[in-house]
Every structure is written in structure tokens, then in C-alpha cells.
Design a protein around this motif. Sequence first.
Motif, mmCIF file in Angstrom:
data_model
loop_
_atom_site.group_PDB
_atom_site.id
_atom_site.type_symbol
_atom_site.label_atom_id
_atom_site.label_comp_id
_atom_site.label_asym_id
_atom_site.label_seq_id
_atom_site.Cartn_x
_atom_site.Cartn_y
_atom_site.Cartn_z
ATOM 1 N N VAL A 96 5.631 2.810 1.412
ATOM 2 C CA VAL A 96 5.634 1.514 0.822
ATOM 3 C C VAL A 96 5.809 1.448 -0.464
ATOM 4 O O VAL A 96 5.229 2.392 -1.069
ATOM 5 C CB VAL A 96 4.210 0.789 1.273
ATOM 6 C CG1 VAL A 96 3.065 1.424 0.714
ATOM 7 C CG2 VAL A 96 4.241 -0.501 0.549
ATOM 8 N N ILE A 127 -1.255 -3.306 0.948
ATOM 9 C CA ILE A 127 -0.852 -1.765 0.931
ATOM 10 C C ILE A 127 -2.123 -1.243 1.849
ATOM 11 O O ILE A 127 -1.589 -0.133 2.555
ATOM 12 C CB ILE A 127 -0.803 -1.171 -0.178
ATOM 13 C CG1 ILE A 127 0.192 -2.096 -1.152
ATOM 14 C CG2 ILE A 127 -1.134 0.148 -0.315
ATOM 15 C CD1 ILE A 127 0.104 -1.852 -2.943
ATOM 16 N N VAL A 173 2.673 5.619 -1.239
ATOM 17 C CA VAL A 173 2.891 4.323 -1.963
ATOM 18 C C VAL A 173 3.577 4.832 -3.155
ATOM 19 O O VAL A 173 3.178 5.589 -3.917
ATOM 20 C CB VAL A 173 1.583 3.970 -2.141
ATOM 21 C CG1 VAL A 173 1.695 2.501 -2.757
ATOM 22 C CG2 VAL A 173 0.644 3.810 -0.974
#
Length: 200
Positions: A48, A88, A100
Motif C-alpha cells: 500500500v 491502511i 506500507v
Amino acid sequence: MGDQAGGHAALAELLSGNRRFVSGQPVHGHDVTAAAAVASGDQQPYAVVLGCIDSRVPLEAIFDQTFGSICVIRTGAHVLDRAVCGSIEYVVGQLGVRLVMVLGHERCGAVGSAVDALRSGRRPGGALGYVVDRITPAVREVGADDPDAHPLAVRRHVRRTVAALRADDLLAGPVAAGEVAVVGALYDLATGEVALLPEE
Ligand SMILES: [Zn+2]
């Protein structure tokens, strides 16, 4: 592949995608078609990326990614709020993503607004004021009067965003256990290159 290796492999893939983009030889860049979207089937993202809204920094393009490969969240100067953090948490907790990335960029207008607000003493109204308030601590830390306040604050704000995510309620445990990596990086508008920010 262990969880830690998963995070490393994900980071390697993101950075190699950026090298493909920079070299002008993207694998996916040409394939922005409905057929490619349909062919992606179920999503199995491996990372992400939280980036800025800046129109010059389209995240799937600069990492040469295709449908289903990365989750993308964009807010002004990657400012966090509950919806961003919850999104998230979903990607990590429900989709099993192990990486991330927080991506700042040079000449960020939102960071510039925060620098201007501190220097002038005039804070924008509306929800833009909220965004500026979330960036202001980074500008204060580097010093609003520093001639290099803007580029320094861009970096400081990435580091602060990374630190906030590592301390997030649902992310802190997996991060401490080495199951999830949160990394900071910078995008260079002049070259198209993404560079990791070294840990301090
Ligand atoms: Zn920006």
C-alpha cells in the motif's frame, strides 16, 4: 517466504517498478485498458502506497504497477486522518499486505502551504486548515525561517507520517514483530526516481 521477507520482496518489486518507469521501459504502463482491468480478477496487492494528491505523481504509473497489484491512498502531503489509517489497517489486516510506503515529493504544494502559513501567521480556513495543521509540526521541527524549510519539511513530514503509522493502534504490533514494514520515500519530480529515506 516469511513475513519479513515478504516486506523486503514487496519493497524490491516497488523499487524495480520505479526503475522500469524511469528507464522508459514500463511493463504495465501501456496497458491501461478495460481488458487489463478485467484480467486482473481478484485483487492480491502486495503493498500500500500513501502519497500526495499532486497531479504529477500518479502512483501506479511511477511504480509501473497494474490492476490489483498495489493499494493507493492519496491525500494532500499524505496527511493522515482516521479514514486513511483505517484504510491502511484494512489492507494490512484483511488483505495481508506486508509493506506500507509513505511517499513524499519535492516541491509539494501542501507542505508549501504549511510553510507559508507559519511564516505569514495566516492559517487557511476550512478543511484546508486541517491539512495544514497536520503538516505544521514538521515545519516547526525544521524551522519555518530556514531558507531550506520547504525541502527539509518535506522529508521531516514523511518521517513523521511513517512514525505515526508505526505507532498506529492496529499496525504497531505487526510492525514490532517484523511482520509489516512501514518505509518512507521521496519522489523526484525532475527524474521520476523514488529514493528511500534512510532510517534515522
Ligand atoms: Zn504534494
